[in-house]
Design a protein around this motif. Structure first.
Motif, PDB file in Angstrom:
ATOM      1  N   LEU A 161       0.821  -1.210   0.000  1.00 50.72           N
ATOM      2  CA  LEU A 161       0.000   0.000   0.000  1.00 50.72           C
ATOM      3  C   LEU A 161       0.856   1.261   0.000  1.00 50.72           C
ATOM      4  O   LEU A 161       0.429   2.313  -0.476  1.00 50.72           O
ATOM      5  CB  LEU A 161      -0.926   0.002   1.219  1.00 50.72           C
ATOM      6  N   LYS A 162       2.069   1.171   0.520  1.00 48.99           N
ATOM      7  CA  LYS A 162       2.974   2.317   0.577  1.00 48.99           C
ATOM      8  C   LYS A 162       3.350   2.815  -0.811  1.00 48.99           C
ATOM      9  O   LYS A 162       3.675   3.994  -0.999  1.00 48.99           O
ATOM     10  CB  LYS A 162       4.235   1.941   1.360  1.00 48.99           C
ATOM     11  N   GLY A 163       3.260   1.955  -1.808  1.00 53.79           N
ATOM     12  CA  GLY A 163       3.663   2.325  -3.161  1.00 53.79           C
ATOM     13  C   GLY A 163       2.795   3.426  -3.744  1.00 53.79           C
ATOM     14  O   GLY A 163       1.578   3.444  -3.539  1.00 53.79           O
ATOM     15  N   PRO A 164       3.387   4.354  -4.490  1.00 54.30           N
ATOM     16  CA  PRO A 164       2.633   5.483  -5.057  1.00 54.30           C
ATOM     17  C   PRO A 164       1.582   5.072  -6.074  1.00 54.30           C
ATOM     18  O   PRO A 164       0.661   5.834  -6.348  1.00 54.30           O
ATOM     19  CB  PRO A 164       3.726   6.343  -5.701  1.00 54.30           C
ATOM     20  N   LYS A 165       1.689   3.857  -6.633  1.00 57.71           N
ATOM     21  CA  LYS A 165       0.682   3.402  -7.588  1.00 57.71           C
ATOM     22  C   LYS A 165      -0.536   2.818  -6.891  1.00 57.71           C
ATOM     23  O   LYS A 165      -1.525   2.466  -7.546  1.00 57.71           O
ATOM     24  CB  LYS A 165       1.280   2.350  -8.534  1.00 57.71           C
ATOM     25  N   HIS A 166      -0.466   2.681  -5.580  1.00 53.99           N
ATOM     26  CA  HIS A 166      -1.573   2.087  -4.831  1.00 53.99           C
ATOM     27  C   HIS A 166      -2.049   3.099  -3.785  1.00 53.99           C
ATOM     28  O   HIS A 166      -2.768   4.036  -4.102  1.00 53.99           O
ATOM     29  CB  HIS A 166      -1.104   0.771  -4.197  1.00 53.99           C
TER      30      HIS A 166
END
Length: 451
Positions: free
Chosen positions: A276-281
């Motif tokens: 979830l930390k990813g910028p795409k999520h």
């Protein structure tokens, strides 16, 4: 640092730079291979639909119908345990999010008496273990609250007498402790970050029994503990809207994948947080905020629709902002005509903006939505359908609530943790096979085999 150390440092930097070029070059896969061998990149079919890899009873996302090879766009619909999100929102009471947590975990909505018992259990788990706050959060603050949350989850393994148990009763206790503890962890993680890195005053407020999740969050992150009913209800709505989104989203799928190995709850949930930390999520609404800030900085009058449209076209062409050619907050992998979460949240954003005297900003987001739809139709034809997704308005609502941007994604995690725990239980009780996809080797001797 002596001369030798300087030479070693220079050599190291030169060596790493050269090897980085080699690593990038020798790990690059020709895009043509994906088409040649019909590889499902991103576990997506060629028409953009997701590759079906399992079953779930927890939630479902509907954005189109698919019949006889024809994909037809429809108004978006979202279901939690076969109950449509609009109905859940309409019937949400004082503890709306808590009732949703109960629904996701146990498959049915609680009655008033059961919800009261459930809240007592959650209240009992909101406070963190003794010395945990000082040793894990305050003594090792992080600039990123999601990073701190992930580390804290893994440390909680050490406070569990049965951390590796796969008995559902043990997993349920672990799940409830994490669901109840997430708000406290992210609130304290943010306070530690603000104190040590931003030199702000440190204040820690204990969670209060009987307030519920949304009110406790506002209580713990604000120095004066004050909030309005509208603010509490708005945050409760955000938590409900972010709680579940089917098994195919990246973090829920991560939970399934990691849980299928038989590992512990803390490792599985920690992995989901990393996803979830990813910028795409989970970080997508931060990109919306950055884009809107850029628009404000570069347009003297962003209420001028003609000028705004020209600037959005330049963003889409990759000429301005981050030059990625994307209008953030627009478009979705499943939803076509509409994202029901965005529709619901837009109305609440308008109500809150009116109460806060910030309708001019609300109109900016509204115009970005409508003008982007116009631009896509002009460039790709009248059949082109694109809708606003929940991220277009969620970041704006967080700003209206005076929630710092460092907590945007952690609040998403605080909502989604209930879903992750439900998906973990579903994986463990329903599918005992470890998830193991295949990657085709492109080594010369193995070009005709898939293992």
């Amino acid at each position: 640092m002596n001369t030798k150390d300087w030479l070693i440092q220079d050599l190291k930097e030169d060596w790493l730079e050269d090897r980085a070029v080699k690593a990038e070059k020798n790990n690059k896969i020709d895009k043509g291979f994906y088409k040649q061998y019909d590889i499902k990149q991103g576990l997506r079919n060629s028409d953009g639909t997701g590759v079906v890899v399992g079953f779930t009873k927890i939630g479902s996302v509907h954005g189109y119908t698919y019949c006889d090879g024809v994909k037809t766009p429809i108004e978006g619909r979202l279901f939690y345990r076969d109950i449509e999100i609009d109905d859940l929102i309409k019937n949400a009471g004082k503890f709306g999010f808590e009732s949703i947590v109960y629904l996701l975990l146990f498959g049915e909505l609680p009655d008033e008496e059961e919800l009261e018992k459930f809240n007592v259990i959650l209240d009992g788990f909101r406070k963190l273990p003794p010395h945990f706050t000082e040793n894990t959060i305050l003594n090792s603050p992080s600039r990123d609250v999601m990073n701190k949350l992930q580390r804290a989850i893994l440390v909680l393994y050490s406070y569990d007498d049965y951390p590796d148990s796969l008995d559902i009763n043990k997993i349920l206790i672990q799940s409830l402790k994490l669901i109840a503890g997430f708000p406290t962890i992210i609130a304290y993680g943010y306070q530690a970050k603000a104190h040590y890195f931003d030199e702000q005053s440190l204040y820690l407020h204990n969670p209060v029994d009987g307030l519920g999740t949304a009110a406790n969050i506002l209580h713990m992150i604000r120095s004066n503990n004050k909030y309005t009913k509208l603010e509490k209800d708005t945050l409760d709505l955000l938590l409900i809207l972010h709680a579940e989104h089917g098994g195919g989203n990246n973090s829920a799928f991560t939970t399934h994948v990691v849980s299928s190995s038989g590992t512990d709850t803390y490792s599985a949930v920690g992995a989901a947080v990393g996803s979830l930390k990813g910028p795409k999520h989970g970080g997508a609404n931060l990109r919306v905020k950055s884009m809107v800030d850029n628009i404000k900085e570069n347009l003297a009058d962003y209420s001028d629709k003609e000028e705004l449209k020209k600037y959005l076209e330049r963003i889409l062409m990759g000429e301005v902002f981050d030059q990625k050619g994307l209008i953030y907050g627009m478009g979705h992998a499943v939803y076509t005509k509409s994202d029901p979460r965005a529709v619901i949240l837009k109305e609440k954003a308008k109500e809150l903006a009116a109460a806060k005297g910030r309708m001019e900003e609300f109109e900016l987001y509204h115009n970005i939505e409508n003008l982007t739809k116009e631009i896509f139709k002009e460039k790709r034809g009248d059949d082109c359908i694109i809708c606003a997704n929940v991220d277009l308005y969620s970041g704006f609502v967080y700003q209206l609530l005076n929630i710092p941007k460092e907590l945007f994604t952690p609040l998403f995690a605080t909502a989604r943790i209930a879903s992750w725990c439900a998906h973990r239980i579903e994986q463990l009780v329903s599918d005992h096979k470890i998830i193991r996809p295949a990657y085709k080797s492109l080594n010369n001797e193995e070009k005709c085999t898939i293992r």
